[in-house]
Design an enzyme around this catalytic site. Structure first.
Site, PDB file in Angstrom:
ATOM      1  N   ARG A 161     -30.448 118.861  -7.463  1.00  0.00           N
ATOM      2  CA  ARG A 161     -29.369 118.121  -6.433  1.00  0.00           C
ATOM      3  C   ARG A 161     -30.452 118.437  -5.362  1.00  0.00           C
ATOM      4  NH1 ARG A 161     -24.020 116.548  -8.793  1.00  0.00           N
ATOM      5  NH2 ARG A 161     -24.887 114.252  -7.743  1.00  0.00           N
TER       6      ARG A 161
ATOM      7  N   ASN B 218     -13.638 123.958 -10.673  1.00  0.00           N
ATOM      8  CA  ASN B 218     -14.894 123.327 -10.199  1.00  0.00           C
ATOM      9  C   ASN B 218     -13.699 123.123  -9.016  1.00  0.00           C
ATOM     10  OD1 ASN B 218     -16.886 121.438  -9.264  1.00  0.00           O
ATOM     11  ND2 ASN B 218     -17.135 119.953 -11.511  1.00  0.00           N
TER      12      ASN B 218
ATOM     13  N   GLU C 234     -16.672 130.205 -11.433  1.00  0.00           N
ATOM     14  CA  GLU C 234     -16.905 128.757 -10.620  1.00  0.00           C
ATOM     15  C   GLU C 234     -18.245 127.570 -11.810  1.00  0.00           C
ATOM     16  OE1 GLU C 234     -19.422 129.040  -7.263  1.00  0.00           O
ATOM     17  OE2 GLU C 234     -20.424 126.756  -6.906  1.00  0.00           O
TER      18      GLU C 234
ATOM     19  N   HIS D 292     -20.030 123.918 -12.710  1.00  0.00           N
ATOM     20  CA  HIS D 292     -20.101 122.277 -12.780  1.00  0.00           C
ATOM     21  C   HIS D 292     -21.059 122.026 -13.275  1.00  0.00           C
ATOM     22  CE1 HIS D 292     -19.365 123.414  -7.837  1.00  0.00           C
ATOM     23  NE2 HIS D 292     -19.913 124.373  -8.045  1.00  0.00           N
TER      24      HIS D 292
ATOM     25  N   ARG E 293     -16.930 107.941 -13.326  1.00  0.00           N
ATOM     26  CA  ARG E 293     -17.664 108.071 -11.643  1.00  0.00           C
ATOM     27  C   ARG E 293     -19.564 108.724 -11.559  1.00  0.00           C
ATOM     28  NH1 ARG E 293     -17.127 114.047  -8.808  1.00  0.00           N
ATOM     29  NH2 ARG E 293     -18.589 113.294  -6.751  1.00  0.00           N
TER      30      ARG E 293
ATOM     31  N   ALA F 176     -17.098 118.731  -4.509  1.00  0.00           N
ATOM     32  CA  ALA F 176     -17.548 118.656  -2.802  1.00  0.00           C
ATOM     33  C   ALA F 176     -17.322 119.954  -1.778  1.00  0.00           C
ATOM     34  CB  ALA F 176     -17.558 117.132  -2.680  1.00  0.00           C
TER      35      ALA F 176
ATOM     36  N   PRO G  27     -11.652 117.116  -5.648  1.00  0.00           N
ATOM     37  CA  PRO G  27     -11.799 115.750  -5.556  1.00  0.00           C
ATOM     38  C   PRO G  27     -12.509 115.373  -6.519  1.00  0.00           C
ATOM     39  CG  PRO G  27     -12.848 116.830  -3.787  1.00  0.00           C
ATOM     40  CD  PRO G  27     -12.325 117.978  -4.990  1.00  0.00           C
ATOM     41  N   ASN G  28     -12.491 113.770  -6.728  1.00  0.00           N
ATOM     42  CA  ASN G  28     -13.293 112.924  -7.266  1.00  0.00           C
ATOM     43  C   ASN G  28     -13.459 113.234  -8.946  1.00  0.00           C
ATOM     44  OD1 ASN G  28     -13.242 111.136  -5.021  1.00  0.00           O
ATOM     45  ND2 ASN G  28     -14.937 112.536  -4.442  1.00  0.00           N
TER      46      ASN G  28
ATOM     47  N   TYR H  24     -22.837 113.067 -14.134  1.00  0.00           N
ATOM     48  CA  TYR H  24     -21.615 113.336 -14.482  1.00  0.00           C
ATOM     49  C   TYR H  24     -21.354 113.484 -16.050  1.00  0.00           C
ATOM     50  CZ  TYR H  24     -21.478 114.992  -9.340  1.00  0.00           C
ATOM     51  OH  TYR H  24     -21.689 114.728  -8.104  1.00  0.00           O
TER      52      TYR H  24
HETATM   53  C1  DQA Z   1     -19.786 118.615  -8.687  1.00  0.00           C
HETATM   54  C2  DQA Z   1     -21.349 119.134  -8.351  1.00  0.00           C
HETATM   55  C3  DQA Z   1     -20.474 118.780  -6.394  1.00  0.00           C
HETATM   56  O1  DQA Z   1     -22.270 118.823  -5.352  1.00  0.00           O
HETATM   57  C4  DQA Z   1     -20.528 117.405  -6.332  1.00  0.00           C
HETATM   58  O2  DQA Z   1     -20.236 116.781  -4.676  1.00  0.00           O
HETATM   59  C5  DQA Z   1     -19.350 116.991  -7.391  1.00  0.00           C
HETATM   60  C6  DQA Z   1     -19.235 117.478  -9.216  1.00  0.00           C
HETATM   61  C7  DQA Z   1     -20.566 119.192 -10.573  1.00  0.00           C
HETATM   62  O3  DQA Z   1     -18.919 118.764 -10.789  1.00  0.00           O
HETATM   63  O4  DQA Z   1     -21.869 118.827 -10.585  1.00  0.00           O
HETATM   64  O5  DQA Z   1     -18.064 116.497  -6.970  1.00  0.00           O
HETATM   65  O6  DQA Z   1     -18.951 119.745  -8.884  1.00  0.00           O
END
Ligand code: DQA
Length: 148
Positions: free
Chosen positions: A107, A74, A98, A100, A18, A77, A10-11, A23
């Site tokens: 964080r 990825n 995985e 990020h 964003r 959240a 998501p997002n 990011y």
């Molecule tokens: C994320 C880190 C997550 O905590 C966050 O909710 C994201 C992006 C990252 O790529 O750093 O949406 O996965």
């Protein structure tokens, strides 16, 4: 032909606009294009999928069984909340990385826990968009050694 599935949670469709301080400025499209060209060079196939919905991600993981050799995910959240995505990955026995963009450990505390890390082939966190390329290099290497 080896098939590598890339799942963006998501997002991540908003990458580039964003929280760019966290990011970076690369868009999802540019990341996907880079990943596709890395796999094409090796005569492999890359399928990129993004969803803001947990159930759709679970469906995509289930459908990978029997036709995908490696997954890069990825979970965004959902990393910190989703037993359903963990269970789906456990069910299909396909190795996954995985990834990020941000370094989770720099964080908020709630981002320090992942439901996936202990069952992942590997984890990349904090290398920005370059992390996806590193994950893909590792995925390609895995497929060259383990996929027919
Ligand atoms: C994320 C880190 C997550 O905590 C966050 O909710 C994201 C992006 C990252 O790529 O750093 O949406 O996965």
């Amino acid at each position: 032909m080896a098939k590598i599935l890339v799942i963006h949670g998501p997002n991540l469709n908003l990458l580039g606009q964003r929280e760019t301080d966290v990011y970076g400025t690369a868009t999802l499209n540019s990341i996907n294009q880079k990943l596709s060209s890395l796999t094409e060079e090796k005569k492999m196939n890359c399928i990129c999928f993004q969803s803001n919905h947990e159930g759709e991600i679970v469906d995509q993981i289930q459908q990978a069984q029997g036709n995908v050799h490696f997954i890069i995910i990825n979970p965004a959240a959902y990393t910190h909340t989703s037993v359903a995505i963990r269970d789906a990955l456990l069910a299909i026995h396909i190795p996954f990385i995985e990834i990020h963009l941000s370094n989770l450990y720099k964080r908020e505390l709630f981002r320090h826990h992942s439901y996936l890390s202990d069952i992942a082939y590997g984890v990349i966190s904090g290398m920005g968009a370059q992390g996806y390329e590193l994950a893909m290099i590792a995925a390609i290497d895995y497929c060259q050694h383990n996929c027919i």
